[in-house]
Design an enzyme around this catalytic site. Sequence first.
Site, PDB file in Angstrom:
ATOM      1  N   CYS A   1       0.860  -1.186   0.000  1.00 47.14           N
ATOM      2  CA  CYS A   1       0.000   0.000   0.000  1.00 47.14           C
ATOM      3  C   CYS A   1       0.892   1.230   0.000  1.00 47.14           C
ATOM      4  O   CYS A   1       1.052   1.900   1.035  1.00 47.14           O
ATOM      5  CB  CYS A   1      -0.892  -0.010   1.228  1.00 47.14           C
ATOM      6  SG  CYS A   1      -2.003  -1.386   1.199  1.00 47.14           S
ATOM      7  N   GLU A   2       1.478   1.515  -1.141  1.00 45.25           N
ATOM      8  CA  GLU A   2       2.468   2.585  -1.239  1.00 45.25           C
ATOM      9  C   GLU A   2       2.720   2.795  -2.731  1.00 45.25           C
ATOM     10  O   GLU A   2       3.161   1.860  -3.410  1.00 45.25           O
ATOM     11  CB  GLU A   2       3.743   2.079  -0.535  1.00 45.25           C
ATOM     12  CG  GLU A   2       4.953   2.948  -0.611  1.00 45.25           C
ATOM     13  CD  GLU A   2       4.940   4.044   0.430  1.00 45.25           C
ATOM     14  OE1 GLU A   2       4.425   3.835   1.537  1.00 45.25           O
ATOM     15  OE2 GLU A   2       5.440   5.125   0.095  1.00 45.25           O
TER      16      GLU A   2
END
Length: 426
Positions: free
Chosen positions: A355-356
């Site tokens: 999640c980046e």
Amino acid sequence: GANGHLHFAGQDTVALAKQYGTPLYLLDEDYIRHQCRVYQNAFKKHFGPTSRPLYASKANSFKRIYEIMKEEGMGIDVVSSGEIYTALQAGYDLSHAYFHSNNKTDRDIVYGMDNHIGYFVADNVEEIKAIEAEAGRRGIKQKVLLRLTPGIDPHTYEAVATGKVDSKFGVAIETGQAARFVEQALAMKHLKVLGYHCHVGSMVFDEEGDVYQNAADIMLVFAAEMKAAHGLAPEQLNLGGGYGVRYTESDPHIDIEENIRLLSAYLKKRCDELALPMPAILMEPGRSIVGAAGMTLYTCGTVKKIPGYKNYVSIDGGMPDNPRYALYKTNYTCLLANKMNEKCDFEASVVGRCCESGDIIQEHVMLPASVGRGDTVAVCTTGAYNYSMASNYNRLPRPATVMLSGGKSYVAIRRETFEDLCACDL
Ligand code: PLP
């Protein structure tokens, strides 16, 4: 291979991915041993019998690598008590180890001495005071090298350029602080000052041969000044690590033996001119020992096409197992290991599963247009600063490391489990 599969160290990577699962680090043990021998032979031939290469174990630190270094007769450098502990678990004799770090804690110093580490590479004045105090308590004389910054810009990534005057590492020659550092170290009763260390940076190709020669020159001129002032002729001069490896086809080849031959001729000439006895030369290669020995295998998941914008190929790992693009925007060669015979006319960013948005392995990668779920993606040259920089971001277990040697494979680091992820949670 004839089946259109990518082969690495003579072995079918698609079969290895199936056997061991993905993400998976591969390391070619035979290549690692070969690189150690290239350095060892060049050192003996050109720098003389007391000179030696030290493996910079930060590049990839785990038990098996220290066993290999022991078997190959390599010295090592370590930068933390954790690396010392790991080397000890492998039965590595720490009398051949050099302890780095710009901030060794008091506990590190105690741990190093408890385990009879051969040498401290002292980074600053505060540190030599702490080493002196601990050596005094033990009634020993601790061998040290003094880390200096020669003020060289090796033209590499900013984050890995370490020899500039404003570096956080070492003591600058240009500011006059290094001369004071030597004076203070020599006044300490429990230190045996053997010489100097510098490390200009990492991923240095030094195609003109000038980067290491310039650094060596500054160090030797300084050593001659210190000899005149204090009578200290260095027994050892450690020129650090830093030779680059080929991440892509456009990176140059380095002939390590030839670089060492040229460097040694230069060092001998300068020592003569400066009336300095030729010191034993040490270097600390990390990346050039293990970098090209590595490859990471992933399984492809989602392929996302955004017409008029870009395409994404998502893999089952990412920045937790390889943070280097996120850190430095480094180049990598990515291949579709199970479709090596297909034309590569589909441009995509190879991205991780975290999640980046910065979780990218590489952008502008050309892959076969048929790339899809279940394919095997290989990222080349991942043997250095991948596993050793890996994290559990998003609670992803770290991959296994499988060693390849003589056509066989074996697990050197097992894959982490979900239980491992919670092992320290109370
Ligand atoms: N020595 C020192 C002091 C370092 O900081 C490093 C890496 O940054 C190395 C050796 C190893 O460098 P490389 O892996 O580029 O050979």
